[in-house]
Design an enzyme around this catalytic site. Structure first.
Site, PDB file in Angstrom:
ATOM      1  N   THR A  15     109.749 -33.726  70.519  1.00  7.19           N
ATOM      2  CA  THR A  15     108.759 -32.933  71.260  1.00  7.19           C
ATOM      3  C   THR A  15     108.751 -33.312  72.739  1.00  7.19           C
ATOM      4  O   THR A  15     108.823 -32.452  73.618  1.00  7.19           O
ATOM      5  CB  THR A  15     107.357 -33.176  70.645  1.00  7.19           C
ATOM      6  N   ASP A 203      94.740 -44.409  66.750  1.00  9.70           N
ATOM      7  CA  ASP A 203      95.441 -43.844  67.909  1.00  9.70           C
ATOM      8  C   ASP A 203      94.572 -44.043  69.161  1.00  9.70           C
ATOM      9  O   ASP A 203      95.054 -44.495  70.204  1.00  9.70           O
ATOM     10  CB  ASP A 203      95.708 -42.352  67.662  1.00  9.70           C
ATOM     11  N   LYS A 207      95.158 -46.444  72.680  1.00 16.02           N
ATOM     12  CA  LYS A 207      94.985 -45.930  74.048  1.00 16.02           C
ATOM     13  C   LYS A 207      93.914 -46.735  74.776  1.00 16.02           C
ATOM     14  O   LYS A 207      94.048 -47.039  75.965  1.00 16.02           O
ATOM     15  CB  LYS A 207      94.637 -44.444  74.004  1.00 16.02           C
TER      16      LYS A 207
END
Ligand code: NAP
Length: 438
Positions: A15, A203, A207
């Protein structure tokens, strides 16, 4: 003056990698003007060369062995967009050791092995850039490192996981329940088949570790962060939040408390009128408060081929400009030149103070509410609102309590005691409230 091209090796053509290739192709002339030299992709490493890519690329560019890129003396910049941690770490360390600048979009690599990778980049005095690792196309890391550099960062609130934000927005707007909304997110390609990493908050935690390390110039092991996901939230909780004038968002939160830092990821009730409450769907936003600048917010696409590749190419441009200027490592990755970056002193969650939303699931019997409020009172927790659904006696009903400011340690102790009452039929849900969230 005509300059020789800056040669790049791309590791990964999924991607993000494909997006990077497309931008470098389509904006070849524009970027050359902006950099002062053209950028050329010399090799692309993938797992399987025979895969159909849906894009025209000279087949000679592909290799199945990324070490070819490491060995190529002409390649000055390695762009790691293959993901994973172990192999990505091996590649990152080898690249830096070989004197090549590194651009990566890999939050997991940096959150888990950042100390080692940053140390190696410093020793080799090469650039390491990773804007795409947080907030996709939103240039939040550069903003923290450069734009906000004059400030002490007082607080940071981030919607940094598009999957969770999509699910919570849908639940809030449509009154749909969690499982049905997750399924819809999967059908739309906004959630993975195995969604745990996103919906359990990890996730966002990766971050947050990166955001905190730059905001405060510290190392933050992910396992030191408090992390809670969105699985237990129901349409009823989102409806109650509205009744109290709030929305529920999965937030990554950092605040500095003198030497100590709060760093946590959890569902949070925030004022419905705040700007973050208005961030819907898969979008991301990060609100930052600096001591001189005040409050600011960056908003945009947190993932996807174009936005993520845009951030990666931004990093390639930074490195390329440095190469032309004959400099490197002018802006250190954590924004600090300190000899030793210290370990973050993360405040334990028990010391957190604030209002809490508590949802009890209890048998509807006379005196239950009195029992709950009495235990809360004994733990120094006062109540600002109560909401209870009417039902037939003897049925399990939710009882919702909104507290005034309380210490989390006390709230947890009280909830543990309440959950042991015979009338309680489910573990109590606790949601932290951030009344001052922008
Ligand atoms: N997708 C996003 O929106 C997004 C947003 C922000 C950050 N990121 C980060 O960007 C990175 C890449 O994500 P992605 O979504 O582009 O992944 P992806 O679509 O799964 O693509 C991964 C690519 O890496 C290649 N690859 C995997 N292992 C390899 C190896 N050992 N050697 C050579 N090539 C290898 C694969 O080759 P084959 O094609 O041959 O299988 C594939 O081309 C991840 O770290 C991710 O966390 C992604």
């Amino acid at each position: 003056m005509k300059r020789v091209p800056i040669k790049v090796g791309l590791v990964g053509f999924g991607t993000v990698g494909r997006g990077v290739y497309e931008i470098l192709e389509r904006h070849r002339a524009l970027l050359a003007q902006r950099i002062g030299a053209p950028v050329e992709i010399k090799k692309i490493a993938v797992r399987d060369k025979s895969k159909r890519r849906g894009i025209k690329v000279p087949t000679g560019l592909f290799t199945e062995d990324y070490r070819e890129i490491l060995r190529d003396p002409e390649i000055q910049v390695i762009v790691e967009v293959m993901g994973g941690t172990q192999e990505a770490k091996t590649l990152a360390l080898a690249a830096v050791k070989a004197g090549k600048h590194l651009v990566t979009a890999n939050k997991a690599l940096l959150a888990l092995h950042g100390r080692e990778v940053f140390g190696a980049a410093k020793a080799a005095q090469v650039d390491i850039c990773f804007e795409a690792a947080v907030g996709g196309g939103i240039p939040i890391l550069r903003a923290l490192r450069e734009g906000f550099v004059a400030n002490r960062i007082l607080s940071l609130f981030g919607i940094v996981n598009g999957t969770c934000n999509f699910i919570l927005s849908e639940m809030s707007e449509k009154g749909a329940d969690f499982q049905a909304t997750l399924k819809r997110a999967q059908e739309l390609g906004y959630a993975e088949a195995d969604p745990g990493f996103d919906i359990d908050g990890w996730d966002a935690a990766h971050k947050l570790a990166i955001l905190v390390s730059i905001a405060y110039g510290v190392h933050v092991p992910v396992d030191k962060l408090f992390v809670e996901g969105i699985r237990r939230l129901s349409a009823f909780d989102l409806e109650c939040a509205k009744r109290f004038g709030f929305e529920i968002k999965l937030l990554a939160i950092a605040k500095s408390q003198g030497a100590k830092i709060q760093a946590r990821v959890h569902p949070t009730m925030i004022p419905a009128a705040s700007m973050l409450a208005a961030v819907r769907g898969v979008h991301n936003a990060i609100s930052v408060e600096g001591d001189f600048v005040g409050e600011g917010m960056l908003y945009g696409a947190g993932a996807g081929s174009g936005p993520t590749a845009s951030a990666v190419v931004g990093d390639i441009v930074e490195v390329a400009r440095n190469i032309i200027a004959g400099i490197a490592y002018t802006v250190p990755p954590l924004g600090l030149y300190a000899d030793k970056v210290r370990d973050a002193a993360i405040e334990p969650i028990g010391s957190l103070k604030g209002p809490y939303y508590l949802r009890f699931q209890a048998l509807d019997r006379p005196g239950v509410l009195a029992k709950i409020t009495s235990i809360l009172g004994r733990h120094r927790i006062s109540i600002s609102s109560v909401y209870q659904n009417l039902a037939e006696e003897g049925r399990v009903v939710p009882i919702v309590v909104l507290t005034h400011e309380a210490l989390e340690r006390d709230v947890r102790a009280a909830v543990a005691k309440i959950d042991r009452l015979e009338v309680m039929k489910e573990k109590t849900l606790l949601i932290r409230v951030e009344e001052n969230c922008r």
